[in-house]
Design a protein around this motif. Sequence first.
Motif, short mmCIF file in Angstrom:
data_model
loop_
_atom_site.label_atom_id
_atom_site.label_comp_id
_atom_site.label_asym_id
_atom_site.label_seq_id
_atom_site.Cartn_x
_atom_site.Cartn_y
_atom_site.Cartn_z
N LYS A 83 -27.62 -13.55 121.47
CA LYS A 83 -28.27 -14.25 122.93
C LYS A 83 -29.92 -14.07 122.67
O LYS A 83 -30.72 -13.53 123.66
N ARG A 84 -30.55 -14.33 121.46
CA ARG A 84 -31.96 -14.48 121.32
C ARG A 84 -32.39 -15.92 121.76
O ARG A 84 -31.51 -17.11 121.67
N PRO A 85 -33.48 -16.10 122.49
CA PRO A 85 -33.88 -17.36 122.75
C PRO A 85 -34.23 -18.15 121.72
O PRO A 85 -34.72 -17.77 120.75
N LEU A 86 -34.15 -19.55 121.47
CA LEU A 86 -34.27 -20.14 120.58
C LEU A 86 -35.36 -21.47 120.84
O LEU A 86 -34.93 -22.33 121.85
N VAL A 87 -36.49 -21.74 120.11
CA VAL A 87 -37.20 -22.76 120.43
C VAL A 87 -36.74 -23.89 120.00
O VAL A 87 -36.78 -25.08 120.67
N PHE A 117 -38.58 -15.12 120.99
CA PHE A 117 -37.96 -16.07 119.85
C PHE A 117 -37.57 -15.63 118.68
O PHE A 117 -38.33 -15.00 117.99
N GLY A 118 -36.46 -16.27 118.24
CA GLY A 118 -35.96 -16.00 116.69
C GLY A 118 -36.38 -17.01 115.80
O GLY A 118 -35.92 -16.81 114.69
N ASP A 119 -36.93 -18.17 116.36
CA ASP A 119 -37.44 -19.34 115.51
C ASP A 119 -38.73 -19.51 115.83
O ASP A 119 -38.78 -21.02 115.95
N GLU A 120 -39.83 -18.90 115.93
CA GLU A 120 -41.01 -19.31 116.30
C GLU A 120 -41.76 -20.41 115.28
O GLU A 120 -42.42 -21.25 115.84
N GLU A 121 -41.12 -20.66 114.14
CA GLU A 121 -41.57 -21.85 113.20
C GLU A 121 -41.49 -23.10 113.81
O GLU A 121 -42.06 -23.94 113.40
N HIS A 122 -40.58 -23.38 115.08
CA HIS A 122 -40.50 -24.59 115.28
C HIS A 122 -41.43 -25.05 116.57
O HIS A 122 -41.57 -25.88 116.91
N MET A 123 -42.34 -23.86 116.71
CA MET A 123 -43.19 -24.00 117.95
C MET A 123 -44.16 -25.12 117.68
O MET A 123 -44.41 -25.72 118.87
#
Length: 202
Positions: A83-87, A117-123
């Motif tokens: 349940k981590r938010p994903l970019v 966010f668990g994938d900040e690299e997509h921001m």
Amino acid sequence: MGTEYTVDTFLDYMKTLKIPKTTQFIHSDLLENISTNMEVLDTDELTENKYFGEYFRKKSIKSQMIVIDGSNVAYASVGETKKRPLVKNILLMVKHLQKEGFTDISVFTDAATQHRFGDEEHMSELKKLCKFQYTPGKEAADKFLYTYVRQNGCLLITNDQFNDWKLKDSWVAHHLNHYRCTFIINEDTVVLPDLSEKIKSK
């Protein structure tokens, strides 16, 4: 084409109906005639009228503008256990909407979500494709979302039903569902209903 009605003619007619201020009823035949003769009307004046403004807002939903409930979409992965938010979810939604022809895409996200966010690299990629912004700290994004929809007459992507806000705001209670579009994100696939049913081009 039937009789053409001006704004003054329409307002005079509404007065003869003696419609209470609290009612939403509008003479259907007259509205149908007016909706086919929009060029003779001052639509800005019409949309501000308390009797029938919302009718014309709904008739003119902008076909290329849309706003996304970023936090709601970020948490929407089917089968996601952590349940981590994903970019990535928001990015998938934006790309899907672009394929559907939307060119003016905004994303509002709760300020607290940026730390989860668990994938900040997509921001960085996301911000290149849409107008992304966090809402002010300690302020619910919901209020900014429905206010944006009300002001701009655009569709809203969210699975949130806004039940709490429906108890506080009569516009949300009576009108938001007309603009609200639900969805499913399953892995890398976005599933949306046919948005053309909601879109009424000017």
